[in-house]
Design a protein around this motif. Sequence first.
Motif, short mmCIF file in Angstrom:
data_model
loop_
_atom_site.label_atom_id
_atom_site.label_comp_id
_atom_site.label_asym_id
_atom_site.label_seq_id
_atom_site.Cartn_x
_atom_site.Cartn_y
_atom_site.Cartn_z
N UNK A 92 95.51 15.55 -58.37
CA UNK A 92 96.82 16.20 -58.28
C UNK A 92 96.84 17.66 -58.70
N UNK A 93 95.69 18.32 -58.71
CA UNK A 93 95.65 19.77 -58.93
C UNK A 93 95.46 20.41 -57.57
N UNK A 94 96.40 21.24 -57.15
CA UNK A 94 96.33 21.73 -55.77
C UNK A 94 95.31 22.85 -55.61
N UNK A 95 94.95 23.06 -54.36
CA UNK A 95 93.94 24.05 -53.99
C UNK A 95 94.30 25.45 -54.47
N UNK A 145 88.74 22.62 -49.45
CA UNK A 145 89.31 21.88 -48.32
C UNK A 145 89.65 20.44 -48.70
N UNK A 146 90.28 19.73 -47.74
CA UNK A 146 90.53 18.29 -47.86
C UNK A 146 90.47 17.70 -46.46
N UNK A 147 89.97 16.47 -46.38
CA UNK A 147 89.83 15.79 -45.09
C UNK A 147 90.37 14.37 -45.20
N UNK A 204 84.88 31.22 -48.38
CA UNK A 204 84.11 30.14 -48.99
C UNK A 204 84.99 28.90 -49.15
N UNK A 205 84.53 27.79 -48.60
CA UNK A 205 85.12 26.49 -48.89
C UNK A 205 84.26 25.90 -50.01
N UNK A 206 84.81 25.85 -51.21
CA UNK A 206 84.01 25.51 -52.39
C UNK A 206 83.73 24.01 -52.53
N UNK A 207 84.51 23.17 -51.84
CA UNK A 207 84.33 21.73 -51.93
C UNK A 207 85.48 21.02 -51.25
N UNK A 208 85.45 19.71 -51.29
CA UNK A 208 86.49 18.90 -50.63
C UNK A 208 87.28 18.12 -51.68
N UNK A 214 83.58 15.75 -55.58
CA UNK A 214 83.91 17.17 -55.45
C UNK A 214 85.13 17.52 -56.30
N UNK A 215 86.17 16.68 -56.16
CA UNK A 215 87.42 16.94 -56.87
C UNK A 215 87.22 16.91 -58.38
N UNK A 216 86.55 15.88 -58.85
CA UNK A 216 86.31 15.73 -60.29
C UNK A 216 85.54 16.93 -60.83
N UNK A 217 84.61 17.43 -60.04
CA UNK A 217 83.74 18.51 -60.50
C UNK A 217 84.42 19.87 -60.42
#
Length: 240
Positions: A92-95, A145-147, A204-208, A214-217
């Motif tokens: 729940x932390x937004x991009x 990003x998110x998929x 740069x897309x740093x992760x998903x 990815x999110x946790x990191x």
Amino acid sequence: MNRVKKILGAAGRAILSFLKYKKHLYFPPLFFLILAGVVIGAAVFIYSKFIEEEYTPVEMEFEKDSYDFTGQTIVLDPGHGGKDPGATSVSDINEAQIVYNIADKLRNRLEESGAEVILTREEGQFVSLDDRKKEGDLFISLHSDAMDDPSITGFTTYYAYPNQKEFAASLNASLDEYSFFHNRGNREYGYQVIWQLDYPAALIELGYLSNRFDDHTITEAAYQDRMTEAILRGIDNYLN
């Protein structure tokens, strides 16, 4: 009142009689319901334990280098912001907040290294894509990003023109050294924020954020420091 008591008494006796003499009717389904509850409870426990162990924070210690970017004007573009939160993470932390945090860390390190830094937006601010066009020597747009598919993971660098490719490739190589994620490559794509510029620029897309690892990191402050160092190294390698 007496009638109600009689009805309740008769109902109670009927229930007790059913429980006593009709065990063959309710025992099998009751047994399977209890068994199902035990299996589900065990599965939830094992899954929770697995997630907790898999996403225990990774050791992120690294040595910070010093750089000299005197005379360079570097534009940092934290994606989204304000009314546009970008992708929502599993936690729940937004991009918009994640990439702003990294941009702010970058700004401080770059200014310490003698660079002039321009941010296209401040925290919580919305800025249109047109207004993100700023003049500088280098431009970096930060995103995560998110998929729909949560298994997709990794980081990617993008450029829009041939004269931007080398800079994006330098950032990609340094991210590959520092990131814990899969390298999805250095790709050409006409994102507006880099397409509207005629000098070295990269997105740069740093992760998903849709991927749990990815999110946790990427939401860890220590990992954001690591990405800051990777980008600084990429800038330095490109300029030198």
